[in-house]
Design a protein around this motif. Structure first.
Motif, PDB file in Angstrom:
ATOM      1  N   ILE A 180      20.057 -21.178   1.599  1.00 25.10           N
ATOM      2  CA  ILE A 180      19.514 -21.035   0.255  1.00 25.10           C
ATOM      3  C   ILE A 180      19.526 -22.407  -0.417  1.00 25.10           C
ATOM      4  O   ILE A 180      20.376 -23.241  -0.143  1.00 25.10           O
ATOM      5  N   TYR A 181      18.562 -22.638  -1.284  1.00 27.26           N
ATOM      6  CA  TYR A 181      18.483 -23.893  -2.021  1.00 27.26           C
ATOM      7  C   TYR A 181      19.169 -23.732  -3.375  1.00 27.26           C
ATOM      8  O   TYR A 181      19.229 -22.648  -3.954  1.00 27.26           O
ATOM      9  N   GLY A 182      19.654 -24.862  -3.914  1.00 31.43           N
ATOM     10  CA  GLY A 182      20.314 -24.846  -5.225  1.00 31.43           C
ATOM     11  C   GLY A 182      21.778 -24.507  -5.106  1.00 31.43           C
ATOM     12  O   GLY A 182      22.655 -25.311  -5.459  1.00 31.43           O
ATOM     13  N   TRP A 183      22.073 -23.324  -4.598  1.00 30.14           N
ATOM     14  CA  TRP A 183      23.459 -22.959  -4.343  1.00 30.14           C
ATOM     15  C   TRP A 183      23.971 -23.705  -3.116  1.00 30.14           C
ATOM     16  O   TRP A 183      23.232 -23.940  -2.158  1.00 30.14           O
ATOM     17  N   ALA A 184      25.243 -24.060  -3.132  1.00 32.08           N
ATOM     18  CA  ALA A 184      25.837 -24.691  -1.942  1.00 32.08           C
ATOM     19  C   ALA A 184      26.006 -23.673  -0.825  1.00 32.08           C
ATOM     20  O   ALA A 184      25.939 -24.005   0.355  1.00 32.08           O
ATOM     21  N   GLY A 185      26.258 -22.411  -1.216  1.00 32.33           N
ATOM     22  CA  GLY A 185      26.316 -21.336  -0.233  1.00 32.33           C
ATOM     23  C   GLY A 185      27.699 -20.972   0.252  1.00 32.33           C
ATOM     24  O   GLY A 185      27.836 -20.150   1.164  1.00 32.33           O
ATOM     25  N   THR A 186      28.757 -21.551  -0.348  1.00 31.70           N
ATOM     26  CA  THR A 186      30.113 -21.289   0.148  1.00 31.70           C
ATOM     27  C   THR A 186      31.094 -21.082  -1.006  1.00 31.70           C
ATOM     28  O   THR A 186      31.061 -21.814  -2.004  1.00 31.70           O
ATOM     29  N   TYR A 202      14.026 -22.372 -18.249  1.00 31.14           N
ATOM     30  CA  TYR A 202      15.046 -22.017 -17.254  1.00 31.14           C
ATOM     31  C   TYR A 202      14.394 -21.414 -16.014  1.00 31.14           C
ATOM     32  O   TYR A 202      14.806 -21.678 -14.879  1.00 31.14           O
ATOM     33  N   ALA A 203      13.381 -20.572 -16.235  1.00 34.89           N
ATOM     34  CA  ALA A 203      12.682 -19.954 -15.111  1.00 34.89           C
ATOM     35  C   ALA A 203      11.983 -21.017 -14.269  1.00 34.89           C
ATOM     36  O   ALA A 203      12.010 -20.960 -13.019  1.00 34.89           O
ATOM     37  N   TYR A 259      12.879 -21.995 -10.241  1.00 35.67           N
ATOM     38  CA  TYR A 259      11.888 -22.015  -9.157  1.00 35.67           C
ATOM     39  C   TYR A 259      11.905 -23.380  -8.461  1.00 35.67           C
ATOM     40  O   TYR A 259      11.897 -23.472  -7.227  1.00 35.67           O
ATOM     41  N   ALA A 260      11.936 -24.446  -9.250  1.00 35.12           N
ATOM     42  CA  ALA A 260      11.912 -25.788  -8.666  1.00 35.12           C
ATOM     43  C   ALA A 260      13.142 -26.037  -7.804  1.00 35.12           C
ATOM     44  O   ALA A 260      13.050 -26.653  -6.733  1.00 35.12           O
ATOM     45  N   VAL A 261      14.291 -25.557  -8.247  1.00 32.76           N
ATOM     46  CA  VAL A 261      15.543 -25.825  -7.529  1.00 32.76           C
ATOM     47  C   VAL A 261      15.753 -24.865  -6.368  1.00 32.76           C
ATOM     48  O   VAL A 261      16.118 -25.272  -5.265  1.00 32.76           O
ATOM     49  N   TYR A 311      11.406 -16.677 -10.821  1.00 32.26           N
ATOM     50  CA  TYR A 311      12.091 -16.017 -11.926  1.00 32.26           C
ATOM     51  C   TYR A 311      11.161 -16.006 -13.129  1.00 32.26           C
ATOM     52  O   TYR A 311      10.311 -16.884 -13.285  1.00 32.26           O
ATOM     53  N   THR A 312      11.337 -15.010 -13.977  1.00 35.19           N
ATOM     54  CA  THR A 312      10.650 -14.973 -15.265  1.00 35.19           C
ATOM     55  C   THR A 312      11.695 -15.062 -16.358  1.00 35.19           C
ATOM     56  O   THR A 312      12.885 -14.802 -16.123  1.00 35.19           O
ATOM     57  N   ALA A 313      11.245 -15.418 -17.557  1.00 33.19           N
ATOM     58  CA  ALA A 313      12.175 -15.454 -18.687  1.00 33.19           C
ATOM     59  C   ALA A 313      12.776 -14.078 -18.919  1.00 33.19           C
ATOM     60  O   ALA A 313      13.990 -13.941 -19.165  1.00 33.19           O
ATOM     61  N   GLU A 314      11.934 -13.030 -18.807  1.00 37.75           N
ATOM     62  CA  GLU A 314      12.431 -11.663 -19.005  1.00 37.75           C
ATOM     63  C   GLU A 314      13.453 -11.289 -17.936  1.00 37.75           C
ATOM     64  O   GLU A 314      14.467 -10.648 -18.226  1.00 37.75           O
TER      65      GLU A 314
END
Length: 633
Positions: A6-12, A523-524, A528-530, A535-538
């Motif tokens: 997964i991207y963004g999260w380190a995953g651990t 934030y949405a 997506y970029a990261v 994601y949507t704002a809602e």
């Protein structure tokens, strides 16, 4: 469980059992990340799942959970935050605290999203994380040392001045209930007594060196968003104030516009006109040596400051903002040179700056009323404005000596133990001190009453026009005199702030105020970029609602109800100069009715309902609360 890419999260996730000296690395479950994002959200779910109502905050089975977010350590502006969560040392229910600086990103760079501590070590230890190497080390040589000394010693021992360290000082070691976890020497996870929980586990520090960076899904888009957001940030009116004064500019807003600035333990509604020019944001600016920001923050609202006169002339320090100025007001000390000293000392000793100040202010009111004397305080004259007395008592609080041992319990527990009618002067909600006067207005009052971690301005206080902009309704946060739309706005901000603390970015620059600043839609875009996930704002706001319901459910499990969303009688009976003068009890209770109803919670008890929890995908929590007899099946 195999670790999924997964991207963004380190995953651990790192799990540390201090009793057994056992360290385990676990893959971050993707469904946990999707449903709770990270940071405060995942922390809250782990706390609910693993800590029962019978567990005391200082019990080894309490959890101490550190969490970063998917945006932590990226090019997204203000992405230097992390959250610490535990059963709180003075709420005896939910508590979390958020900090900036550089420690959170370093943890992500080492390859980890969260650390979960349980148990209690038989001796002082610290956790050393060097990318893939994670080990417990002996901390005997720094146990008893202050924050600055410990930071220096660890960096020398490891041989790297650039490692990032989160640690406790003597306050945490001595289980002072307002103890903080400090990082970067002057950044604090100070709320809720998480430092005391850390001390109860004999855990002195977490030192980190990370070299892996954070992998993002769309690097070029992240770079483009960085440029766009910095331009938007610098174009906002807020930037002009925050990048120069930082939070101290709020002293003017509270004192002169809202006419409600906590002073002398709320015996005064605001700082007297004769004193305020000595301690406002303009006076503060004279002390600025240079500006300082957290990781990847262009707002740089932090400062290095210098004492200009008196016994603290030429003192250099940082970590000083609005809160410390209020600490001075509360003790009747109208001298910013002293406030700088207070900031430096509380950072050095590892204690939340507000906790001891509010406890001392309570004692100063008792002194003024003749309820305590030098016989009680060990010869310290706790008179309003007595700087020497305040510093002397701070030392006794941190060391739990004499009258300081009582004040180290926080105002609610101290007042219960001391008795003699002192409870009526201990101003708190759910055990948490009251930092802002609820008589400021109805949105302020409702948000402070319903905050999951006690009276608090960072969970849901409407501090901008974001709700009006988002929902398309008329809403002016500067005018808090009407109850109209206040329940809706508080709910919006509670949900949105849960998102902010879970993404792990800073509220100081993300509260939407105008078309040229950013909020949920941005934030949405960031996510997506990261992460590469849409994601949507809602959708984000829905996740925030889920997180806030978990926090509320934990409080319900710990025995809190609607009755705990309340204020001391003083705020209903004594008027001040603000627009609403005082809280009207009938109006306040009706506002709470509307809030619980809109939340989908039981109006009589304030507990989340089975239907609401199931709607949010929290069936496991619903079943647990039903089994405990807290909500109906």
């Amino acid at each position: 469980m195999e670790k999924e890419k997964i991207y963004g999260w380190a995953g651990t996730i790192i799990r540390v059992d201090l009793s057994r000296e056992k360290i385990v690395k676990q893959p971050l479950p993707k469904d946990l990340a999707m449903n709770f994002l990270g940071g405060a959200g995942i922390n809250a779910k782990i706390l609910y799942d693993e800590v029962g109502p019978e567990i005391d905050p200082f019990d080894p089975e309490n959890r101490l959970i550190f969490g970063t977010g998917p945006l932590t350590g990226t090019m997204i502006p203000t992405s230097g935050r992390y959250t610490v969560t535990a059963k709180g040392a003075f709420t005896f229910a939910f508590a979390d605290s958020n900090s900036g600086g550089h420690w959170g990103p370093e943890l992500k760079f080492a390859g980890y999203d969260h650390i979960v501590f349980q148990g209690r070590s038989s001796k002082p230890v610290y956790l050393w994380i060097d990318d893939d190497t994670v080990e417990l080390r002996d901390a005997s040589k720094i146990w008893g040392k202050d924050v600055f000394q410990s930071d220096d010693i660890l960096k020398e021992e490891i041989g790297d001045p650039d490692i990032k360290i989160a640690l406790i000082g003597p306050a945490g070691e001595n289980l002072v209930r307002d103890a903080a976890i400090m990082n970067d020497r002057a950044r604090a996870a100070g709320w809720g007594g998480v430092g005391a929980v850390m001390g109860s586990k004999k855990l002195k520090a977490i030192a980190v060196r990370g070299t892996k960076g954070v992998q993002v899904a769309h690097p070029e888009l992240v770079e483009d968003l960085f440029k766009k957001c910095v331009e938007m940030m610098k174009g906002s009116a807020k930037y002009k104030w925050y990048s120069y004064y930082g939070k101290p500019w709020l002293t003017w807003l509270r004192n002169e516009k809202q006419k409600s600035n906590p002073t002398k333990n709320f015996t005064l509604p605001r700082v007297p006109a004769s004193e305020f020019p000595k301690v406002d944001h303009e006076a503060f600016a004279k002390h600025i040596v240079r500006w300082k920001g957290c990781f990847n923050c262009q707002m740089h609202c932090g400062h290095v400051l210098k004492g200009l006169e008196g016994p603290f002339k030429d003192l250099i320090g940082e970590g000083y903002e609005y809160n410390q100025m209020i600490d001075g007001y509360m003790m009747g000390i109208f001298d910013l040179n002293f406030v700088l000293k207070w900031a430096v000392e509380t950072n050095r000793l590892g204690i939340d700056c507000d906790g001891p100040a509010y406890a001392i202010a309570w004692a100063m009111e008792l002194w003024e009323r003749g309820l305590i004397s030098e016989k009680d305080t060990g010869g310290i004259k706790l008179e309003w404005g007595n700087q020497e007395a305040a510093l002397a008592m701070l030392d006794k609080i941190v060391r739990r000596e004499g009258f300081g041992d009582l004040l180290a319990e926080g105002t609610r527990l101290a007042a219960r133990k001391f008795g003699k009618g002192s409870e009526k002067f201990a101003h708190q909600v759910k055990g948490g001190r009251m930092e802002i006067d609820p008589r400021t207005g109805w949105g302020t009052a409702l948000s402070h009453a319903t905050s999951t971690r006690g009276s608090d301005h960072l969970k849901g206080m409407p501090l901008s026009n974001a709700y009006g902009k988002w929902a398309g309704v008329e809403y002016n946060f500067a005018d808090d005199s009407s109850t109209e739309n206040k329940a809706e706005a508080v709910i919006f901000f509670e949900n949105m702030n849960a998102v902010i603390d879970s993404l792990a970015v800073c509220k100081n620059v993300t509260w939407t105020q105008s078309e040229d600043s950013f909020g949920l839609p941005e934030y949405a875009e960031w996510m997506y970029a990261v992460t590469g996930l849409s994601y949507t704002a809602e959708g984000l706001l829905r996740i925030g609602e889920r997180i806030y319901n978990v926090e509320r459910a934990f409080n319900s499990k710990c025995g809190l109800t609607r009755d705990d969303d309340n204020f001391p009688d003083k705020f209903f009976t004594e008027p001040i100069e603000s627009k609403i003068k005082r809280l009207d009890r009938e109006t306040f209770e009706k506002l709470k009715d509307r809030y619980y109803g809109l939340r989908g919670w039981d109006v009589k008890t304030g507990h989340p309902t089975k239907a609401k929890l199931e709607e949010l995908g929290l069936t496991d929590i619903a079943e647990d609360l039903i089994k405990r007899g807290i909500i109906q099946g």
